[in-house]
Design an enzyme around this catalytic site. Structure first.
Site, short mmCIF file in Angstrom:
data_model
loop_
_atom_site.label_atom_id
_atom_site.label_comp_id
_atom_site.label_asym_id
_atom_site.label_seq_id
_atom_site.Cartn_x
_atom_site.Cartn_y
_atom_site.Cartn_z
N TYR A 144 5.05 -4.40 -6.92
CA TYR A 144 5.49 -5.44 -7.84
C TYR A 144 5.64 -4.89 -9.25
O TYR A 144 5.21 -3.76 -9.54
CB TYR A 144 4.53 -6.64 -7.82
CG TYR A 144 3.21 -6.42 -8.54
CD1 TYR A 144 2.21 -5.63 -8.00
CD2 TYR A 144 2.97 -7.02 -9.77
CE1 TYR A 144 1.00 -5.44 -8.67
CE2 TYR A 144 1.77 -6.85 -10.44
CZ TYR A 144 0.79 -6.05 -9.88
OH TYR A 144 -0.40 -5.86 -10.55
N ARG A 204 9.31 2.52 -13.37
CA ARG A 204 8.00 2.45 -12.71
C ARG A 204 8.14 1.80 -11.33
O ARG A 204 7.46 2.21 -10.39
CB ARG A 204 7.00 1.69 -13.59
CG ARG A 204 5.60 1.72 -13.00
CD ARG A 204 4.55 1.16 -13.94
NE ARG A 204 4.76 -0.25 -14.19
CZ ARG A 204 4.08 -0.96 -15.09
NH1 ARG A 204 3.16 -0.37 -15.83
NH2 ARG A 204 4.32 -2.24 -15.26
N ARG A 221 3.58 -7.67 14.04
CA ARG A 221 2.50 -6.93 13.40
C ARG A 221 2.26 -5.58 14.08
O ARG A 221 1.85 -5.53 15.25
CB ARG A 221 1.20 -7.75 13.40
CG ARG A 221 0.09 -7.06 12.60
CD ARG A 221 -1.20 -7.84 12.61
NE ARG A 221 -2.22 -7.15 11.81
CZ ARG A 221 -2.91 -6.09 12.22
NH1 ARG A 221 -2.72 -5.60 13.44
NH2 ARG A 221 -3.79 -5.51 11.42
N HIS A 265 1.30 -1.46 12.38
CA HIS A 265 1.17 -0.72 11.12
C HIS A 265 2.40 0.13 10.81
O HIS A 265 2.78 0.27 9.66
CB HIS A 265 -0.07 0.18 11.15
CG HIS A 265 -1.37 -0.57 11.13
ND1 HIS A 265 -1.71 -1.49 12.08
CD2 HIS A 265 -2.40 -0.54 10.25
CE1 HIS A 265 -2.90 -1.99 11.80
NE2 HIS A 265 -3.34 -1.44 10.68
N LYS A 271 2.08 0.47 -8.32
CA LYS A 271 1.79 -0.94 -8.63
C LYS A 271 1.90 -1.74 -7.33
O LYS A 271 2.89 -2.42 -7.05
CB LYS A 271 2.76 -1.45 -9.72
CG LYS A 271 2.19 -2.62 -10.51
CD LYS A 271 2.88 -2.76 -11.85
CE LYS A 271 2.58 -4.05 -12.57
NZ LYS A 271 1.19 -4.30 -12.92
N GLU A 295 -9.23 2.51 -16.44
CA GLU A 295 -8.46 1.42 -17.07
C GLU A 295 -9.18 0.11 -16.83
O GLU A 295 -10.33 0.10 -16.36
CB GLU A 295 -7.04 1.39 -16.49
CG GLU A 295 -6.99 1.20 -14.99
CD GLU A 295 -5.58 1.25 -14.42
OE1 GLU A 295 -4.60 1.12 -15.17
OE2 GLU A 295 -5.46 1.41 -13.19
N LEU A 333 -2.68 3.11 -13.62
CA LEU A 333 -1.29 2.66 -13.66
C LEU A 333 -0.67 3.13 -14.98
O LEU A 333 -1.29 2.93 -16.04
CB LEU A 333 -1.23 1.12 -13.59
CG LEU A 333 0.20 0.59 -13.51
CD1 LEU A 333 0.72 0.71 -12.08
CD2 LEU A 333 0.27 -0.85 -13.99
N1 PDD Z 1 -1.01 -5.75 -15.00
N2 PDD Z 1 -3.41 -1.30 -15.39
C1 PDD Z 1 -3.42 -2.23 -14.41
C2 PDD Z 1 -4.32 -2.04 -13.24
C3 PDD Z 1 -2.58 -3.35 -14.52
O1 PDD Z 1 -2.58 -4.27 -13.54
C4 PDD Z 1 -1.76 -3.50 -15.67
C5 PDD Z 1 -0.84 -4.68 -15.86
C6 PDD Z 1 -1.79 -2.51 -16.66
C7 PDD Z 1 -0.93 -2.57 -17.91
O2 PDD Z 1 0.40 -2.24 -17.62
P1 PDD Z 1 1.61 -2.84 -18.48
O3 PDD Z 1 1.34 -2.50 -19.89
O4 PDD Z 1 2.79 -2.13 -17.94
O5 PDD Z 1 1.65 -4.32 -18.24
C8 PDD Z 1 -2.63 -1.42 -16.48
C9 PDD Z 1 -0.04 -6.82 -14.91
C10 PDD Z 1 0.28 -7.45 -16.22
C11 PDD Z 1 -0.46 -7.79 -13.83
O6 PDD Z 1 -0.86 -7.30 -12.77
O7 PDD Z 1 -0.35 -9.00 -14.02
#
Ligand code: PDD
Length: 284
Positions: A30, A49, A97, A99, A143, A175, A199
């Site tokens: 996503y 990304r 289903r 994998h 992501k 993070e 991320l």
């Molecule tokens: N999350 N690290 C993680 C684990 C995140 O889920 C996010 C953002 C960030 C920051 O990334 P960015 O600056 O590109 O938004 C770092 C989004 C907002 C979410 O999952 O809702």
């Protein structure tokens, strides 16, 4: 109004088959893209990304960048707010289903939510955070919609009346559960290096660009847990929260317990950058 597999519809009418691999396996990726004054912010970076995440799970990109721009603009136009948060979601599709990868079309969905900036009082007071061991997988650069570890980690913050959980892996800061984290030490902005363990935040990148362009001393390097706990300032960034100061960590004050000088400076620069990029059209 949302977009789902080629059609625009009210969200109440949107349905996904129970065998969607997003539902069964969390098999998808996503993006969250902020939109200001109806213009997507840093769209090229988000689409880059997205491609990295799709490559990471070996799923073909269903659309070119031009097609994505067009779809996103149509979703923006069909929703009321000028400032929106777009949620773009792709799964490996619907199949019995098993994998192993199926040969089926992916599921593609775009949602819009109103984008509300952090309330003024939180910008003035800062927010609380807690720390926890980063027990996610080792491809946090993807992501992925498989967010169970992030959900469980974030709940630790909610349980402690805090805004975010800051993660530590092998003694080093990675993070937040849904944000990038910076630390200020000796008046230098420190950022953990990009790797498979974090991320690559789009807002993280904006912060480093703003620091470089405005003579704010910064360094990209590993940050120890001890440095995090003794930080002069801790900053949290994301597409939806922009920049916030963390002023309490695990029930101790960060610095003097108030948002610090680096936060104020970067927050101001970010707001200015946002406004000027928007006047210039779609910001990249
Ligand atoms: N999350 N690290 C993680 C684990 C995140 O889920 C996010 C953002 C960030 C920051 O990334 P960015 O600056 O590109 O938004 C770092 C989004 C907002 C979410 O999952 O809702």
């Amino acid at each position: 109004m949302i977009y789902l597999n080629g059609k625009f519809m009210p969200i109440e009418e949107a349905c996904i088959p129970v065998l969607d691999r997003g539902f069964i396996f969390g098999d998808g990726v996503y993006e969250v893209i902020p939109v200001y004054s109806r213009k997507p912010f840093r769209l090229t970076k988000h689409l880059r990304r997205l491609q990295h995440s799709l490559d990471g799970i070996r799923l073909d990109n269903p659309h070119s960048d031009i097609e994505w721009r067009d779809l996103l603009e149509q979703v923006i136009a069909q929703n009321d707010e000028d400032d929106q948060s777009l949620y773009l979601h792709i799964t490996r599709g619907v199949a019995k289903r098993d994998h192993a990868f199926p040969q089926v079309p992916p599921t593609v969905m775009i949602l819009s939510n109103p984008l509300l900036p952090p309330p003024a009082e939180l910008l003035t007071s800062g927010v609380a955070a807690v720390t926890a061991i980063d027990n996610r997988w080792i491809r946090c650069d993807i992501k992925s919609i498989s967010l169970l570890p992030n959900v469980l980690l974030r709940q630790l913050a909610v349980d402690a009346d805090a805004a975010e959980t800051i993660l530590i892996r092998d003694g080093f800061l990675t993070e937040g559960s849904a944000s990038s984290i910076f630390v200020v030490k000796d008046q230098v902005l420190l950022a953990p290096p990009k790797s498979h363990l974090i991320l690559p935040g789009v807002t993280y990148e904006v912060m480093l660009e703003l620091a470089a362009a405005n003579n704010i001393a910064y360094k990209i390097r590993e940050i120890t847990e001890e440095e995090l706990h003794n930080a002069e300032e801790i900053l949290l960034t994301s597409s939806t929260k922009e920049i916030m100061a963390v002023t309490r960590l695990d029930d101790r004050l960060v610095g003097n317990g108030k948002p610090g000088a680096k936060f104020s400076e970067l927050h101001k620069l970010y707001q200015h950058y946002k406004a000027t990029s928007m006047r210039g059209g779609i910001a990249n």
